[in-house]
Write an enzyme that holds these catalytic residues in place. Structure first.
Site, short mmCIF file in Angstrom:
data_model
loop_
_atom_site.label_atom_id
_atom_site.label_comp_id
_atom_site.label_asym_id
_atom_site.label_seq_id
_atom_site.Cartn_x
_atom_site.Cartn_y
_atom_site.Cartn_z
N CYS A 255 0.84 -1.20 0.00
CA CYS A 255 0.00 0.00 0.00
C CYS A 255 0.87 1.23 0.00
CB CYS A 255 -0.87 0.03 1.24
SG CYS A 255 -1.82 -1.45 1.42
N TYR B 249 -5.66 -13.37 -4.25
CA TYR B 249 -5.10 -12.86 -2.99
C TYR B 249 -5.87 -13.40 -1.78
CZ TYR B 249 -4.09 -8.97 0.36
OH TYR B 249 -3.76 -8.20 1.43
N HIS C 270 -3.52 -11.37 4.91
CA HIS C 270 -3.74 -10.25 5.83
C HIS C 270 -5.10 -10.27 6.51
CE1 HIS C 270 -0.58 -8.47 3.00
NE2 HIS C 270 0.01 -8.77 4.14
N ASP D 273 2.59 -9.71 9.25
CA ASP D 273 3.38 -9.76 8.02
C ASP D 273 4.45 -8.67 8.02
OD1 ASP D 273 4.10 -10.52 5.45
OD2 ASP D 273 2.56 -9.32 4.48
#
Ligand code: ADP
Ligand code: SF4
Length: 689
Positions: A30, A169, A172, A265
């Site tokens: 991000c 994906y 997270h 992560d």
């Protein structure tokens, strides 16, 4: 040093129908620019490709209005109208021969669709994340079929926009597909719920859909969190995390594996060493023949080689190391190891995204400024004049300023009061867990010591007379800041009754080795990391610590660096007594009086000493003296050969280390340049009406 040792990092790798030019893989990250700032984003990603990252990916890419992550600013690929912005990025990446990857994402119940107002979707009825006062709806068969269609359409658009690697994906704890996989989120009783075979069904279908849709030209990557670090109800690499990869091992063209959630992560260096994900992800190569990418804040070239040669990973995944140094791969290839700007693991980069603002980095002040200011991490315009420059103070601001002016070709004198370069970075990196922060000083010192046009003076605490006597036309004061000891802070604007300086300590005392003893109250009104690390240090020194904050959380701003829960847990485990939502009301000889922020109800806490972590004030006395003397004698500066005097970094306005580095860099770029005060100092991306 034999640079051929690193050759394995520069071997091409086939990923399905595409070939990565080397083993450096910028995994999705991000950046607070996303769909709102496509030109800024494209320039930032393009610089990474220029710096040698063989694969450069997007951030998470919303695929449909039912996956709108407002207020966060991520990628958006809802329809054809979103493609042009993304093509800017793929063009920028392809310009340097790298592959462009896109992380298609549906966020399910982790978002509230605050912009689109669509009802969020989930495997089962569930409340949305972030305490949103509404729920996600359990998907029926039609919804599942729609979701597969949206994902397929987004994949086709991504391919048409020029992407080479297209993601499915599941990471997270933020995506619908991961929610289907997880018994914590999936309570279905149909063929998509219950057994692992059922829970994995949608993941498998979407992988197959994506391969069918775009697999002729694009590689299909699967980003999958193999472990959620949750004791019960979470995927673990020892059981279902591994079984999923065994079941689907050869379907994707590449496995990009990590641990979940995001705070696990992207752990900070305060809580995790380089390579911290290996115990969880290293099994993956044993159960698939497909290339495997993994992350772990890798900055050491030798470590990278050992991962490839040891068969742990096929490609070195990196978000933060690529942010701190977009040219890390090229520097390794050229054997320029001293030039590597290593990530310090502070997560200031994450705070940009968390606050919906463009990404920034402590180590790399050009990050996010590639397009709007035209800054390049490795190139800086040559000097405009031959005037020499004096920089006073060698903290992060002074070092970055002296280095960047030196790179421009100026003759620079850097004077430092102490015997070492680094300023606050040296002090703070000596606190528990912050050792890696020293890299901010180390990287700059290596350069400064080698530069023929930079003179370093240590033990040189300069006063106004000294500066006036040097005959150097441009003077920058980077003299830093100090912690207030007058009791004034955000919540105590008129100081605290009974403040007794003999029992009062500030972080500066702790840095100087002056520690309190006995029952110590730490009053934190700074609210970032400093209060928490000092509390740890005091416990280690044998103090009985009570931690007082007027917030509901310990170190509340560390929510944005994703450390808050770790800090509070650590303090509790260390036996620190925590008082939240309390103001410091009065200080007495042997106790302090706290007052509830809501009711003003008082409580007494026995205290031998008080540490106040409140605010910083600039060390601006030297600056003010020089200004005042010129007011008395208007030609004083010209007679002394001084034409400009500028305060930078904490001396100008105290802030983070990232702010200080940025201030040093900004001033170096602006030196000798004209900057009309009334103009916005950067380009903006505007909506065209
Ligand atoms: P910043 O974060 O803005 O770089 P720091 O507090 O880290 O600020 O660094 C300021 C540095 O300036 C310290 O290393 C300090 O020793 C040095 N310094 C402060 N005053 C003087 C002075 N008068 N002459 C030379 N060095 C100074
Ligand atoms: Fe690393 Fe900190 Fe830069 Fe993020 S901000 S890339 S953690 S140095």
């Amino acid at each position: 040093m034999n640079i051929s040792n690193y050759d394995c990092l520069f071997e091409p790798l086939q990923i399905g129908p595409v070939t990565a030019p080397n083993r450096f893989y910028q995994v999705p990250h991000c950046n607070g620019m996303g769909h709102l700032r496509p030109q800024s984003l494209a320039a930032m990603r393009g610089v990474k490709a220029e710096g040698g990252w063989g694969v450069v990916c997007t951030e998470m890419m919303e695929i449909h209005p039912t996956s709108d992550v407002t207020p966060y600013i991520e990628g958006r690929l809802w329809d054809d109208g979103d493609m042009a912005g993304l093509q800017l990025m793929t063009d920028a990446v392809h310009q340097y021969g790298s592959l462009a990857g896109v992380e298609l994402a549906h966020s399910g119940s982790s978002t509230g669709n605050l912009y689109s107002r669509e009802v969020p979707l989930a495997p089962s009825h569930t409340a949305c994340y972030d305490n949103l006062p509404f729920s996600a709806r359990a998907m029926d068969k039609k919804d599942i079929s729609n979701f597969r269609h949206w994902h397929r359409q987004a994949a086709l658009r991504a391919k048409a926009a020029g992407f080479d690697i297209i993601y499915v994906y599941l990471g997270h704890d933020l995506t619908l597909l991961q929610h289907f996989l997880s018994p914590r989120h999936n309570r279905r009783t149909d063929e998509y719920g219950g057994s692992l075979v059922n829970r994995v069904r949608l993941m498998k279908q979407v992988l197959q859909d994506t391969k069918e849709a775009v697999g002729d030209r694009c590689a299909v990557a699967c980003r999958f969190a193999v472990d959620e670090l949750i004791a019960s109800g979470g995927l673990r690499c020892g059981d279902e995390g591994r079984e999923v990869i065994e079941m689907l091992s050869e379907i994707p063209d590449l496995w990009d594996v990590n641990i979940s959630d995001w705070s696990n992560d992207s752990q900070t260096s305060r809580f995790a060493e380089e390579g911290y994900q290996e115990p969880f992800t290293s099994f993956v190569k044993q159960v698939t023949k497909k290339p495997v990418v993994g992350v772990g804040r890798y900055t050491s070239p030798d470590k990278m080689v050992s991962l490839i040669k040891g068969g742990v990973l096929d490609m070195i995944g990196a978000a933060r190391p690529s942010i701190a140094d977009p040219f890390l791969p090229n520097k390794i290839r050229e054997g320029r190891f001293d030039d590597i700007r290593e990530c310090i693991g502070c997560n200031i980069c994450v705070t940009g995204d968390m606050n919906s603002s463009p990404i920034r980095c402590t180590q790399n002040p050009t990050l996010g400024e590639e397009w709007r200011k035209g800054w390049h991490p490795e190139i800086i315009p040559a000097k405009n004049t031959d005037d020499a420059v004096l920089v006073v103070g060698a903290g992060p601001a002074g070092m970055e300023l002296a280095m960047s002016l030196g790179k421009r070709g100026y003759q620079v004198t850097l004077a430092e009061a102490s015997k070492q370069l680094g300023g606050r970075v040296l002090q703070e990196s000596a606190l528990p867990g912050l050792n890696a922060w020293k890299r901010v000083a180390d990287y700059r010192e290596l350069w400064l010591r080698k530069a023929p046009n930079v003179e370093l003076y240590f033990d040189s605490s300069l006063n106004a007379r000294d500066i006036l006597s040097f005959d150097i036309p441009h003077v920058y004061l980077a003299t830093g800041a100090y912690w207030r000891r007058d009791g004034i802070s955000r919540s105590t604007p008129f100081s605290v009754e009974g403040l007794d300086s003999s029992k009062l300590f500030t972080p500066d005392d702790i840095f100087a080795g002056k520690l309190p003893s006995g029952k110590v109250m730490l009053f934190d009104d700074d609210n970032f990391y400093m209060g928490g690390v000092i509390a740890e240090k005091l416990v280690a020194a044998g103090c009985q610590v009570s931690f007082v904050t007027n917030d509901a959380l310990v170190s509340p701003w560390t929510v944005y660096t994703m450390e808050q829960h770790r800090i509070q847990t650590r303090l509790l485990e260390l036996g620190v007594t925590i008082y939240t939502q309390q103001n410091l009301s009065r200080i007495e000889a042997d106790h302090c009086v706290l007052a509830c922020v809501y009711t003003d109800k008082k409580q007494i806490v026995d205290t031998d000493a008080l540490v106040m972590v409140t605010e910083k004030l600039p060390h601006e006395q030297l600056y003010q003296t020089l200004i005042a003397e010129r007011e008395i004698k208007s030609d004083l500066w010209t007679q002394s050969g001084i034409s400009t005097l500028t305060a930078v970094g904490d001396c100008f306005a105290p802030g983070t280390i990232a702010n200080a580095v940025y201030s040093g860099h900004l001033n170096a770029r602006q030196h000798d340049e004209k900057h009309p005060l009334l103009e916005v100092p950067f380009k903006r991306e505007r909506i065209l009406i």
